[in-house]
Design an enzyme around this catalytic site. Structure first.
Site, PDB file in Angstrom:
ATOM      1  N   THR A   4      15.617  29.608  13.899  1.00 50.89           N
ATOM      2  CA  THR A   4      14.535  29.145  14.507  1.00 50.89           C
ATOM      3  C   THR A   4      14.838  27.768  15.057  1.00 50.89           C
ATOM      4  OG1 THR A   4      13.570  29.787  12.401  1.00 50.89           O
ATOM      5  CG2 THR A   4      12.336  28.557  13.787  1.00 50.89           C
ATOM      6  N   TYR A  23       3.794  19.374  19.102  1.00 51.37           N
ATOM      7  CA  TYR A  23       4.576  20.201  18.161  1.00 51.37           C
ATOM      8  C   TYR A  23       4.133  21.623  18.306  1.00 51.37           C
ATOM      9  CZ  TYR A  23       6.706  15.880  16.484  1.00 51.37           C
ATOM     10  OH  TYR A  23       7.338  14.848  16.405  1.00 51.37           O
ATOM     11  N   ASN A  32       6.619  31.291  17.263  1.00 50.66           N
ATOM     12  CA  ASN A  32       5.707  31.356  16.328  1.00 50.66           C
ATOM     13  C   ASN A  32       4.889  29.995  16.400  1.00 50.66           C
ATOM     14  OD1 ASN A  32       5.672  33.980  15.359  1.00 50.66           O
ATOM     15  ND2 ASN A  32       6.990  33.677  13.501  1.00 50.66           N
ATOM     16  N   ARG A  37       5.835  22.765  11.331  1.00 50.42           N
ATOM     17  CA  ARG A  37       6.509  22.082  10.179  1.00 50.42           C
ATOM     18  C   ARG A  37       7.915  22.113  10.607  1.00 50.42           C
ATOM     19  NH1 ARG A  37       5.239  19.164   6.844  1.00 50.42           N
ATOM     20  NH2 ARG A  37       3.621  19.605   5.560  1.00 50.42           N
ATOM     21  N   CYS A  54      13.631  14.251  21.952  1.00 44.97           N
ATOM     22  CA  CYS A  54      12.486  14.303  21.016  1.00 44.97           C
ATOM     23  C   CYS A  54      11.355  13.161  21.423  1.00 44.97           C
ATOM     24  CB  CYS A  54      13.089  13.881  19.628  1.00 44.97           C
ATOM     25  SG  CYS A  54      14.439  12.695  19.528  1.00 44.97           S
TER      26      CYS A  54
END
Length: 104
Positions: A4, A23, A32, A37, A54
DNA sequence: TTAATGACCTATC
DNA sequence: CGATAGGCCATTA
């Protein structure tokens, strides 16, 4: 290894200069929408800060999290401003104009 | 293996 | 409109 994190990093690296992504957007593009999180966690570890911008990742409000340990929150604003991203008086990014659509 | 945490988001009171 | 609770996934202890 197609984990992931890899997909998340890929999406983050795909963010064009002068644009920001949330996010949830990254999680959705990664595959997904419930990886919000994991996205936060992935950027937290941030194994390649030089390849993973980031500072281009913001929350739903257009602001960055308090745990920005990249060099200070000013650094984030400075980098985004250097790319041409405007900031609102509230200290948030103008998502209405600089939010990444997910298309290069 | 179970439990707890986190750079979030959405729904509800 | 402001605050609280719950939920999802992956990682760590």
């Amino acid at each position: 290894m197609a984990s992931t994190f890899e997909m998340i990093y890929q999406v983050v690296k795909k963010i064009p200069s002068g644009k920001v992504a949330t996010y949830g957007q990254i999680a959705l593009l990664a595959g997904n929408p419930r990886w919000v999180r994991v996205v936060g966690y992935a950027l937290h570890v941030n194994p390649n800060p030089n390849e993973i911008p980031c500072f281009r990742v913001v929350n739903r409000e257009g602001k960055l999290s308090s745990a920005f340990a990249f060099g200070g929150e000013n650094q984030q604003r400075f980098l985004l401003e250097a790319e041409g991203v405007e900031f609102l008086p509230d200290g948030r990014v103008d998502l209405q104009r600089y939010l990444w659509n997910g298309i290069d």
